[in-house]
Design an enzyme around this catalytic site. Structure first.
Site, PDB file in Angstrom:
ATOM      1  N   ALA A  69       0.844  -1.201   0.000  1.00  0.00           N
ATOM      2  CA  ALA A  69       0.000   0.000   0.000  1.00  0.00           C
ATOM      3  C   ALA A  69       0.879   1.250   0.000  1.00  0.00           C
ATOM      4  CB  ALA A  69      -0.910  -0.003   1.221  1.00  0.00           C
ATOM      5  N   GLY A 114       1.057  -5.578   0.633  1.00  0.00           N
ATOM      6  CA  GLY A 114      -0.062  -5.833  -0.269  1.00  0.00           C
ATOM      7  C   GLY A 114       0.371  -6.403  -1.604  1.00  0.00           C
ATOM      8  N   GLU A 117       0.747 -10.026  -0.950  1.00  0.00           N
ATOM      9  CA  GLU A 117      -0.598 -10.590  -0.833  1.00  0.00           C
ATOM     10  C   GLU A 117      -1.210 -10.812  -2.209  1.00  0.00           C
ATOM     11  OE1 GLU A 117      -2.375  -9.051   3.344  1.00  0.00           O
ATOM     12  OE2 GLU A 117      -1.803  -7.443   1.951  1.00  0.00           O
ATOM     13  N   GLU A 137       4.435  -5.664   7.559  1.00  0.00           N
ATOM     14  CA  GLU A 137       3.454  -4.835   8.277  1.00  0.00           C
ATOM     15  C   GLU A 137       3.753  -4.718   9.765  1.00  0.00           C
ATOM     16  OE1 GLU A 137       1.260  -6.097   4.564  1.00  0.00           O
ATOM     17  OE2 GLU A 137       2.740  -6.969   5.932  1.00  0.00           O
TER      18      GLU A 137
END
Length: 265
Positions: A69, A114, A117, A137
């Site tokens: 992100a 992300g 992911e 994270e």
């Protein structure tokens, strides 16, 4: 009706029945912004419905596949905006993972947070030997919000996922090849040619069979074995009744019979 604006953070290029989605925010290592998230979701939903697309390849421009992100955007978000970002993110990842077409990740560079992911949502993962991946994270006092904990355990196993999650480590693609996540490791210049060759190979197979295989693989990770075997049985019986399968089975049998006749002289 006004023409829909072209996406600004990605491109979609066609190579026959193969669509290549390329993230194009190289100055930000392709980090996900809110507008980019919407463009990714829309692109994958559209490709999933497109009858002329059989396979999707996903990659990034520059040094990043996707560096998670956009943290600068995080920093300016109110709590409600952050919550909305996470909800939209879940829909984006589902558009990839649940896409009826197989998705090949061609991981060209950093795939972090992300971005990693997103890799976990893809059906087949190819990676450059220079690529690095991880879920950092924890270093922000957060946990992954796009499925990193759940898909990470499913794809890597609990011990390896726990190590990755708890340390926030950024590991080379070769490590993920050892873990079984990366199917093939290539030299950087060979990544896209190999991804396109593999996608082209898949694109020639029966779309019905490919769709069922993708569904069955996902089903196996989410259900008990007896239910999976029932679902597999339903799929093979249905596919046997298709014209494509009947023609291929008949062709194989005829070639086999011809070889046997040749052996007998």
């Amino acid at each position: 009706m006004a023409a829909r604006a072209a996406p600004e953070s990605l491109s979609v290029d066609r190579h026959g029945a193969v669509a290549v989605v390329t993230f194009r925010r190289p100055d930000q290592l392709n980090a996900i912004s809110t507008p980019m998230m919407a463009e990714i979701t829309e692109a994958f939903l559209g490709l999933g419905r497109d009858p002329e697309v059989n396979v999707i390849v996903l990659t990034g421009e520059g040094r990043g596949f996707m560096a998670g992100a956009d943290i600068k955007e995080y920093a300016g978000q109110a709590d409600s905006a952050f919550d909305d970002f996470q909800t939209r993110g879940r829909a984006m990842y589902a558009a990839i993972e649940d896409n009826p077409k197989p998705v090949i990740a061609a991981v060209n560079g950093y795939a972090l947070g992300g971005g990693f992911e997103m890799v976990l949502c893809c059906d087949i993962v190819l990676a450059s030997s220079k690529a690095k991946m991880g879920l950092p994270e924890v270093k922000l006092g957060l946990v992954p919000g796009g499925g990193g904990t759940q898909r990470g355990v499913a794809r890597l196993g609990a011990n390896r996922a726990a190590y990755l999650l708890l340390t926030g480590a950024m590991l080379p693609a070769a490590t993920f090849a050892d873990y079984g996540l990366v199917a093939e490791l290539t030299e950087p210049d060979d990544l896209m040619p190999r991804a396109l060759a593999l996608a082209g190979e898949l694109a020639t197979a029966s779309p019905d069979a490919i769709r069922e295989l993708k569904t069955l693989v996902h089903f196996a990770t989410r259900n008990e074995l007896p239910a999976g075997l029932d679902r597999e049985g339903e799929a093979v019986r249905s596919l046997f009744r298709t014209d494509f399968a009947k023609a291929r089975v008949r062709e194989f049998a005829e070639k086999s019979a011809a070889r046997e006749r040749e052996k007998r002289g």
